[in-house]
Design an enzyme around this catalytic site. Structure first.
Site, mmCIF file in Angstrom:
data_model
loop_
_atom_site.group_PDB
_atom_site.id
_atom_site.type_symbol
_atom_site.label_atom_id
_atom_site.label_comp_id
_atom_site.label_asym_id
_atom_site.label_seq_id
_atom_site.Cartn_x
_atom_site.Cartn_y
_atom_site.Cartn_z
ATOM 1 N N CYS A 59 -8.984 -2.520 3.182
ATOM 2 C CA CYS A 59 -8.027 -2.555 2.237
ATOM 3 C C CYS A 59 -7.836 -3.822 3.358
ATOM 4 C CB CYS A 59 -6.931 -1.616 2.436
ATOM 5 S SG CYS A 59 -5.662 -1.211 4.173
ATOM 6 N N ASP A 105 -2.235 -0.022 -3.202
ATOM 7 C CA ASP A 105 -1.762 0.138 -2.425
ATOM 8 C C ASP A 105 -0.341 1.096 -2.251
ATOM 9 O OD1 ASP A 105 -0.555 -0.700 0.572
ATOM 10 O OD2 ASP A 105 -1.075 -2.777 0.087
ATOM 11 N N ARG A 151 -3.965 2.862 3.186
ATOM 12 C CA ARG A 151 -5.430 2.979 2.535
ATOM 13 C C ARG A 151 -6.613 3.522 3.378
ATOM 14 N NH1 ARG A 151 -5.262 -1.390 -2.145
ATOM 15 N NH2 ARG A 151 -4.639 -3.032 -0.039
#
Length: 158
Positions: free
Chosen positions: A13, A130, A19
């Site tokens: 990520c 996100d 994440r």
């Protein structure tokens, strides 16, 4: 997968504190529960340099503890080596995918298959948003998406 063959997956990520460490921890738990942890090399990384050296976001850690999963990852950036040594690089959104494809074009012998983790979601939620600017509920959503996607990824033939 041939007997004794080790497969590898790198979850990616933007900052490697929300994440991707959640996806990494979820996948580690799944392979451990299935007793196939010795058949997988698992890690996570960032496309950016923003958070290198930092632990996962405390809200993500709180969410994972609630589900009985520990996280002990320290953020790092994707390296050229990663493209040559991982079988799969699974990322969270289109921006990650673009950055990874661009970086992979600069690597000789890129062996990694670069995909969105959400491509494995049975509920067809392609993007894992996100949660950094969100709240605990957003981290829970990321966790749930990662569980669905990682289960489906693990079940597919490799």
């Amino acid at each position: 997968m041939a007997a004794g063959e080790v497969k590898s997956v790198l979850f990616v990520c933007l900052g490697n504190i929300c994440r991707s460490p959640i996806a990494e921890a979820v996948f580690r738990k799944l392979v451990t529960d299935e007793k196939v942890e010795n058949k997988w090399r698992i890690d996570s990384a960032a496309t950016s340099t923003y958070e290198i050296g930092n632990p996962p976001d405390y809200r993500g850690q709180t969410c994972m503890k609630k589900h009985g999963i520990t996280m002990n990852h320290i953020a790092r950036q994707v390296t050229k080596d990663d493209f040559q040594t991982f079988d799969y690089i699974l990322c969270m959104d289109e921006s990650n995918l673009r950055d990874l494809k661009r970086k992979s074009n600069q690597v000789k012998d890129c062996k990694a298959k670069i995909e969105l983790l959400g491509a494995y979601d049975p509920q067809k939620q392609l993007i894992i948003e996100d949660p950094y600017y969100g709240n605990e509920k957003d981290f829970e959503t990321v966790y749930e998406q990662c569980v669905r996607c990682c289960k489906a990824f693990l079940e597919k033939p490799h």
